[in-house]
Design a protein around this motif. Structure first.
Motif, PDB file in Angstrom:
ATOM      1  N   LEU A 173       0.819  -1.200   0.000  1.00  0.00           N
ATOM      2  CA  LEU A 173       0.000   0.000   0.000  1.00  0.00           C
ATOM      3  C   LEU A 173       0.860   1.260   0.000  1.00  0.00           C
ATOM      4  O   LEU A 173       1.886   1.329   0.680  1.00  0.00           O
ATOM      5  N   VAL A 174       0.427   2.231  -0.766  1.00  0.00           N
ATOM      6  CA  VAL A 174       1.090   3.541  -0.801  1.00  0.00           C
ATOM      7  C   VAL A 174       0.051   4.573  -0.368  1.00  0.00           C
ATOM      8  O   VAL A 174      -0.870   4.885  -1.127  1.00  0.00           O
ATOM      9  N   HIS A 175       0.206   5.092   0.837  1.00  0.00           N
ATOM     10  CA  HIS A 175      -0.781   6.017   1.380  1.00  0.00           C
ATOM     11  C   HIS A 175      -0.556   7.433   0.863  1.00  0.00           C
ATOM     12  O   HIS A 175       0.568   7.934   0.851  1.00  0.00           O
ATOM     13  N   ASP A 176      -1.649   8.050   0.425  1.00  0.00           N
ATOM     14  CA  ASP A 176      -1.641   9.433  -0.061  1.00  0.00           C
ATOM     15  C   ASP A 176      -0.483   9.686  -1.041  1.00  0.00           C
ATOM     16  O   ASP A 176       0.360  10.561  -0.813  1.00  0.00           O
ATOM     17  N   PRO A 177      -0.425   8.929  -2.140  1.00  0.00           N
ATOM     18  CA  PRO A 177       0.694   9.088  -3.076  1.00  0.00           C
ATOM     19  C   PRO A 177       0.676  10.453  -3.762  1.00  0.00           C
ATOM     20  O   PRO A 177      -0.387  11.047  -3.969  1.00  0.00           O
ATOM     21  N   ALA A 178       1.851  10.937  -4.104  1.00  0.00           N
ATOM     22  CA  ALA A 178       1.957  12.194  -4.842  1.00  0.00           C
ATOM     23  C   ALA A 178       1.467  11.984  -6.268  1.00  0.00           C
ATOM     24  O   ALA A 178       1.573  10.882  -6.823  1.00  0.00           O
TER      25      ALA A 178
END
Length: 207
Positions: A98-103
């Protein structure tokens, strides 16, 4: 304002009544004699059927089974997660995937994204995002190749008028009806041109 224009507007006001003093008043004053709802029964079944018509995958799950269903649907190793997404939805998914709040600049490197929604429409099989909590910025649902959307049964409106009444017109709204596709070039259907090639919907029902 010219005298002729004022005269015309005055006649209109005498016919229609006093001119609203604000946009909110004007919106509230609009008469809506049309039917708001054409379906009373089988709303969830109709929604699932219409979503499938758009070549999306829809699966009915219970709230207890949702974490496992999310983990099963997230194929690949990097999935974007917007702020506000309930942690319980991801309880069965390894944090390393999981990648939280990705740019925004990193979205193209994701395998997919998981979001909630604002409302869904049974009649059209459409999912609407207003990019509030659990939905993320507009680009999050458009750039990654796969989009997993969790829709609660209570979010499914029967028809478009009913759905619109649940939405705030001042918010940015994205209407999703199946995977992104176009047939503009020689009438050949091409998927993934304007957004995800794969749309997976988890419809959360009671029991």
């Amino acid at each position: 304002m010219s005298g002729a224009r004022e005269d015309i507007l005055g006649r209109v006001e005498r016919i229609l009544g006093t001119r609203p003093t604000s946009a909110a008043e004007a919106y509230a004053a609009i008469e809506r004699p049309y039917r708001r709802r054409h379906h009373d029964d089988g709303i969830l079944e109709l929604f699932a059927e219409r979503v499938a018509d758009y070549r999306a995958t829809v699966r009915r799950v219970t709230e207890a089974g949702l974490p496992d269903a999310v983990a099963d649907a997230l194929t690949g190793s990097r999935h974007g997660v917007p702020p506000g997404l309930p942690a319980a939805w991801l309880a069965a998914t390894p944090p390393s995937r999981l990648v939280h709040d990705p740019a925004v600049a990193d979205l193209d490197g994701l395998d997919g994204v998981v979001t909630g929604c604002a409302v869904a429409i049974a009649e059209t099989g459409t999912i609407v995002l207003d990019h509030g909590p659990a939905q993320g910025v507009r680009a999050l649902g458009l750039v990654p190749d796969r989009h997993l959307v969790v829709v609660a049964a209570g979010q499914v409106a029967a028809d478009v008028p009913e759905a619109l009444e649940r939405l705030d017109p001042a918010r940015p709204l994205t209407f999703v009806s199946g995977p992104s596709a176009t047939s503009d070039i020689e009438l050949n259907r091409v998927e993934g041109v304007h957004g995800p090639r794969v749309l997976h919907v988890l419809l959360v029902v009671d029991g």
